[in-house]
Design a protein around this motif. Structure first.
Motif, short mmCIF file in Angstrom:
data_model
loop_
_atom_site.label_atom_id
_atom_site.label_comp_id
_atom_site.label_asym_id
_atom_site.label_seq_id
_atom_site.Cartn_x
_atom_site.Cartn_y
_atom_site.Cartn_z
N ARG A 119 -15.41 10.95 -5.96
CA ARG A 119 -15.25 12.36 -5.19
C ARG A 119 -13.96 12.13 -4.27
NH1 ARG A 119 -20.66 15.31 -3.18
NH2 ARG A 119 -18.90 16.73 -3.08
N ILE A 120 -13.02 13.29 -4.42
CA ILE A 120 -12.04 13.31 -3.44
C ILE A 120 -11.64 14.65 -2.79
CG2 ILE A 120 -10.81 11.17 -4.20
CD1 ILE A 120 -8.95 13.09 -6.05
N ARG A 121 -11.22 15.02 -1.90
CA ARG A 121 -10.89 16.17 -1.57
C ARG A 121 -9.33 16.50 -1.17
NH1 ARG A 121 -12.40 13.27 2.94
NH2 ARG A 121 -11.20 13.59 4.79
N VAL A 122 -9.07 17.74 -1.33
CA VAL A 122 -7.43 18.10 -1.10
C VAL A 122 -7.13 17.89 0.40
CG1 VAL A 122 -5.91 20.20 -0.94
CG2 VAL A 122 -7.63 20.08 -2.88
N GLY A 123 -6.03 17.25 0.51
CA GLY A 123 -5.61 16.95 1.82
C GLY A 123 -5.89 15.53 2.24
N GLN A 124 -6.93 14.97 1.41
CA GLN A 124 -7.06 13.46 1.77
C GLN A 124 -6.11 12.59 1.67
OE1 GLN A 124 -10.80 12.41 -0.19
NE2 GLN A 124 -10.91 10.31 0.52
N THR A 125 -6.01 11.43 2.43
CA THR A 125 -4.87 10.56 2.06
C THR A 125 -5.60 9.09 1.53
OG1 THR A 125 -3.63 11.28 3.86
CG2 THR A 125 -3.07 9.24 3.15
N LEU A 126 -4.98 8.69 0.37
CA LEU A 126 -5.73 7.50 -0.08
C LEU A 126 -4.68 6.41 -0.03
CD1 LEU A 126 -7.38 8.70 -3.53
CD2 LEU A 126 -8.50 8.46 -1.33
N SER A 127 -5.24 5.18 0.20
CA SER A 127 -4.16 4.08 0.24
C SER A 127 -4.35 3.47 -1.38
CB SER A 127 -4.62 3.01 1.20
OG SER A 127 -4.54 3.42 2.43
N ILE A 128 -3.00 3.56 -1.90
CA ILE A 128 -3.19 2.88 -3.20
C ILE A 128 -2.57 1.36 -3.39
CG2 ILE A 128 -2.35 3.57 -5.57
CD1 ILE A 128 -3.87 5.73 -4.26
N PRO A 129 -3.18 0.60 -3.98
CA PRO A 129 -2.77 -0.82 -4.03
C PRO A 129 -1.89 -0.72 -5.26
CG PRO A 129 -4.98 -0.73 -5.00
CD PRO A 129 -4.64 0.60 -4.09
N VAL A 130 -0.60 -0.97 -4.93
CA VAL A 130 0.47 -1.09 -6.08
C VAL A 130 0.58 -2.47 -6.11
CG1 VAL A 130 2.75 -0.33 -6.67
CG2 VAL A 130 1.01 1.38 -5.59
N PHE A 131 0.94 -3.10 -7.37
CA PHE A 131 1.12 -4.49 -7.58
C PHE A 131 2.68 -4.69 -8.17
CE2 PHE A 131 -3.67 -3.87 -7.87
CZ PHE A 131 -3.72 -4.63 -6.68
N GLN A 180 0.76 -0.99 0.01
CA GLN A 180 0.07 0.10 0.13
C GLN A 180 0.90 1.24 0.08
OE1 GLN A 180 -3.45 0.31 0.12
NE2 GLN A 180 -3.74 -1.80 -0.20
N VAL A 181 0.65 1.90 -0.82
CA VAL A 181 1.34 3.35 -1.05
C VAL A 181 0.46 4.41 -0.66
CG1 VAL A 181 2.24 5.27 -2.42
CG2 VAL A 181 3.02 2.63 -2.94
N ARG A 182 0.77 5.24 0.13
CA ARG A 182 -0.18 6.29 0.68
C ARG A 182 -0.13 7.58 -0.21
NH1 ARG A 182 0.35 7.53 6.90
NH2 ARG A 182 -1.53 8.48 6.54
N HIS A 183 -1.14 8.28 -0.67
CA HIS A 183 -0.83 9.59 -1.68
C HIS A 183 -1.97 10.48 -1.05
CE1 HIS A 183 -0.90 11.47 -5.36
NE2 HIS A 183 -2.14 11.94 -5.26
N VAL A 184 -1.44 11.71 -0.76
CA VAL A 184 -2.09 12.76 -0.32
C VAL A 184 -2.69 13.75 -1.33
CG1 VAL A 184 -1.90 14.71 1.45
CG2 VAL A 184 -0.73 12.68 1.85
#
Length: 439
Positions: A424-436, A389-393
């Motif tokens: 829908r996403i918002r500025v400052g929100q942190t997403l977990s990105i599934p990277v394979f 999981q990569v975290r993307h802000v």
């Protein structure tokens, strides 16, 4: 008849006011280097703007509120880098500037105030998807698996106490305590190493601070401070990067000194370069460093906002001397207002210092796991790990589809990983990105 004249006069006044309030785009400049394209709109006055992307074909759209083209701007510049063509038009009373794109890019925009050469500007940076934001020094040999080096700079020290709070808390002591916490956490991270610019109570000259960081080939310079103003009610954290004016001033100084001193940029000496080449080397290096500084600064703000009030939601830019290294991304973190009695009390608390250090580290980690220098252990781990999981802000201008393209995963996978019911996403929100593996 009299009332009709009054109405006509009022309408004319409104029209004149509207014309005077309009922002004029006086020139458009564009250049490209190393997978990055910069477009600059020279403006008659500051303007609100909105930026978004369109697909099929790929376009970046910039809307300027109450904007118009200057009368002298009859020919738009040709495309360069990721921009095939520049077009303009009007939409809903706004000037619309359309950049037709030749490749997938990630965009970021920011405004810049007047300097000695230019007036107000809107700067749009386009980064080719998948290319690295970090600055690679020309002098570095390729050593796979190296640590990412973070220079941690405790502000002030020695005879310079910095700001002093009502309870006599000294900024230099708080900065050193937080910096030690931050360095300890960085050293506990696999693939990262911290360098403390000062490890006890002594003074280090501003330029010597960056020289120490450069000696250790730091990938990032982080200066820790605590703000102070006369108004004791002021509170919150702020993150700074170098302003464009500060960058141009420092570039002029380095160019002026290059024949009288061993001035080097990224390990490359400038004293044997002709003036044009020296200026190009400096400009390219500072553009890349400033872009990376703004990126990492925004991620640090996102993490700090989880634990403290953030006074400014975006990275502020100022001509701070300690941030003027042309070849190294640099940020300055004002952790709180030591002049505020409530915040001063928190700054003295070791547990709160630890929280600040952890938040700053999280922002740094988010940046480097997204943009690892290619010869580092973290870059190798990202490539080798089958599933992680990569975290993307989320930054301004990001869309879920663009994020999915950048990490080469589907929007559905991102929605599932984050339990999102829509795009829908918002500025400052942190997403977990599934990277394979293989991405």
């Amino acid at each position: 008849m009299h009332s009709r004249r009054l109405i006509l006069t009022a309408l004319l006044t409104l029209c004149v006011s509207a014309v005077q309030a309009a922002t004029t785009v006086e020139n458009i400049r564009i250049w490209s280097e190393n997978g990055k394209t910069r477009v600059v709109l020279d403006l008659s006055r500051p303007a609100s703007h909105n930026i978004f992307t369109l697909r099929g074909p790929d376009r970046l759209v910039v809307d300027l509120k109450d904007g118009r083209l200057g009368a002298g701007l009859t020919n738009l510049p040709a495309g360069a880098g990721a921009v095939k063509r520049i077009r303009t038009g009007n939409a809903n009373g706004q000037l619309r500037v359309v950049l037709d794109l030749s490749q997938d890019v990630r965009s970021r925009s920011f405004t810049a105030g007047p300097n000695s050469e230019y007036g107000d500007r809107l700067v749009i940076d386009l980064q080719q998807t998948g290319s690295l934001h970090t600055v690679k020094r020309a002098s570095e040999s390729y050593t796979p698996g190296r640590d990412i080096v973070i220079a941690v700079d405790p502000g002030h020290g020695g005879h310079d106490p910095g700001a002093i709070g009502k309870a006599r808390t000294r900024e230099k002591d708080v900065a050193l305590a937080i910096s030690r916490q931050l360095a300890s956490r960085i050293n506990a991270e696999k693939g990262m190493r911290a360098v403390l610019v000062r490890d006890s109570d002594y003074y280090v000259d501003h330029r010597q601070r960056t020289a120490i960081a450069r000696k250790h080939k730091a990938d990032l310079f982080v200066s820790i401070h605590a703000d102070a103003v006369e108004d004791r009610r002021a509170n919150g954290a702020t993150v700074y990067a170098l302003s464009l004016k500060g960058a141009s001033d420092e570039e002029a100084r380095l160019l002026a000194e290059r024949e009288n001193a061993a001035v080097r940029v990224g390990g490359v000496s400038l004293d044997d370069k002709d003036p044009v080449l020296a200026e190009v080397l400096l400009d390219l290096s500072q553009n890349a460093s400033l872009s990376a500084s703004l990126d990492v600064g925004s991620k640090v703000i996102g993490e700090l906002s989880r634990i403290v009030k953030v006074r400014r939601k975006t990275v502020q830019q100022a001509g701070l001397l300690v941030l003027k290294s042309p070849d190294m991304p640099s940020i300055l973190v004002e952790t709180a207002y030591i002049s505020n009695p409530t915040e001063e009390k928190k700054l003295r608390d070791a547990a709160h210092q630890a929280k600040l250090a952890s938040a700053i580290l999280s922002g740094i980690r988010n940046y480097f796991y997204t943009n690892p220098p290619p010869d580092t252990q973290i870059a190798m781990d990202v490539r080798r790990t089958p599933d992680r999981q990569v975290r993307h802000v989320i930054a301004r201008g990001d869309t879920l589809s663009e994020i999915a393209e950048r990490y080469q995963v589907s929007t559905a996978a991102i929605r599932a990983a984050n339990r999102l019911s829509s795009d829908r996403i918002r500025v400052g929100q942190t997403l977990s990105i599934p990277v394979f593996s293989g991405t």
